[in-house]
Write an enzyme that holds these catalytic residues in place. Structure first.
Site, short mmCIF file in Angstrom:
data_model
loop_
_atom_site.label_atom_id
_atom_site.label_comp_id
_atom_site.label_asym_id
_atom_site.label_seq_id
_atom_site.Cartn_x
_atom_site.Cartn_y
_atom_site.Cartn_z
N ASP A 146 -9.34 0.01 -25.12
CA ASP A 146 -9.35 -0.09 -23.66
C ASP A 146 -9.61 1.27 -23.02
OD1 ASP A 146 -6.67 -2.44 -22.80
OD2 ASP A 146 -8.78 -2.69 -23.33
N ARG A 206 -1.64 -8.37 -20.81
CA ARG A 206 -2.52 -7.87 -21.89
C ARG A 206 -1.80 -6.93 -22.81
NH1 ARG A 206 -6.05 -4.72 -21.42
NH2 ARG A 206 -7.79 -5.43 -22.69
N GLU A 261 2.41 -8.03 8.71
CA GLU A 261 2.48 -6.56 8.79
C GLU A 261 3.39 -5.99 7.73
OE1 GLU A 261 -0.19 -7.29 10.97
OE2 GLU A 261 0.27 -5.15 10.70
N PRO A 283 0.83 -1.22 0.00
CA PRO A 283 0.00 0.00 0.00
C PRO A 283 0.85 1.26 0.00
CG PRO A 283 -0.66 -1.50 1.76
CD PRO A 283 0.65 -2.00 1.23
C1 4FV Z 1 -1.38 -4.04 -1.07
C2 4FV Z 1 -2.09 -3.05 -1.76
C3 4FV Z 1 -1.69 -4.52 0.29
C4 4FV Z 1 -0.37 -4.96 3.26
C5 4FV Z 1 -0.08 -5.84 4.43
C6 4FV Z 1 -0.28 -7.17 2.45
C7 4FV Z 1 -0.97 -5.86 2.23
C8 4FV Z 1 -0.03 -7.25 3.91
N1 4FV Z 1 -0.39 -4.47 -1.85
N2 4FV Z 1 -1.49 -2.91 -3.00
N3 4FV Z 1 -3.16 -2.33 -1.38
N4 4FV Z 1 -0.78 -5.36 0.86
O1 4FV Z 1 -2.72 -4.15 0.86
O2 4FV Z 1 -0.49 -3.78 -3.01
O3 4FV Z 1 1.27 -7.79 4.12
#
Ligand code: 4FV
Length: 256
Positions: free
Chosen positions: A170, A155, A117, A90
């Site tokens: 697209d 794609r 985490e 994230p």
């Molecule tokens: C995530 C997202 C995501 C965070 C903690 C995996 C999680 C756990 N990855 N885009 N949104 N990852 O939420 O890519 O380890």
């Protein structure tokens, strides 16, 4: 060909997804190669541990550095070209079509899927070229984001989509949202297919589709219009749309 090396402690999650339809055929055609790597295979203790408690305390567990370093070294040693190394999290830059098109140029891509985490920071510092997020929400793992990236990038590899022109239509490919699509029946519950689509007049149909793509983008994602490279014809179509939608041009939240 693009080879995707996917590092996860749940590699079996990917099997079903990559054994269907377009991605399955892309592998059969040798346009993409999927190498599922179980990080646990690089843990050396008898319990094959891949996570541990966070230094400094706090909730949850952190993915350990050693198994992931060993996995990266092993893959990189076997790779024909230096892999482009991605961590799904994230905290990464939000994924979009432009990034999908860029990654489709790579030969080898490593995608690290986080769990718990997150990962030990030394992995980020030493091994990751870029971090990508699929959106501002928190998932249980990076596996679903990795699937999203592999699908969108594949794609954009020539030959993966049956008809190359389909990617031109697209959403986002030309910077606008897609236009409304219809198929048989011509009428359903009194709702008719727009007559223009039945004329066989491709110029007219093209104009209608461009106008509806502009209308949808204006109403749903005006931010995209600022980025889009619009033609003189597009501005004329937008004028028509303002009048049809009763949009007071003065109130248009942007100038292009
Ligand atoms: C995530 C997202 C995501 C965070 C903690 C995996 C999680 C756990 N990855 N885009 N949104 N990852 O939420 O890519 O380890």
């Amino acid at each position: 060909m693009v080879t995707f090396h996917i590092l996860s402690i749940f590699p079996e999650m990917f099997v079903g997804v990559f054994q269907e339809s377009i991605l399955k055929r892309a592998q059969e055609k040798g346009l993409i190669k999927i190498n599922l790597v179980n990080i646990r295979n690089y843990a050396t203790d008898k319990h094959r541990t891949t996570d541990d408690y966070p230094y400094g305390g706090g909730p949850g567990m952190i993915m350990k550095v050693e198994p992931i370093f060993r996995a990266f070294y092993d893959i990189t040693a076997k790779a024909k070209t230096k892999p482009h190394r991605i961590f799904m999290s994230p905290q990464g830059k939000t994924f979009n079509q432009k990034k999908a098109i860029e990654l489709a140029e790579k030969k080898e891509i490593i995608i690290l899927c986080g769990r718990y985490e997150g990962i030990d920071e030394r992995i980020r510092e030493e091994l990751i070229d870029e971090e990508i997020s699929i959106g501002d929400y928190v998932l249980t793992g990076g596996e679903l984001p990795a699937m999203v990236v592999v699908d969108a990038v594949s794609r954009m590899i020539p030959g993966v989509l049956g008809d190359e022109s389909s990617k031109e239509d697209d959403s986002f490919y030309c910077g606008l949202l897609g236009y409304p699509q219809y198929t048989r029946p011509r009428e359903f519950q009194g709702k008719k297919v727009p007559d223009v689509l039945l004329t066989g007049n491709h110029a007219l149909i093209e104009r209608w589709r461009r106008k509806e793509a502009l209308r949808r983008t204006l109403l749903r994602r005006p931010d995209l219009l600022v980025e889009a490279d619009l033609t003189e014809e597009d501005y004329k179509l937008l004028e028509e749309i303002y009048n049809e939608e009763g949009i007071d041009e003065e109130k248009i939240p942007f100038r292009y």
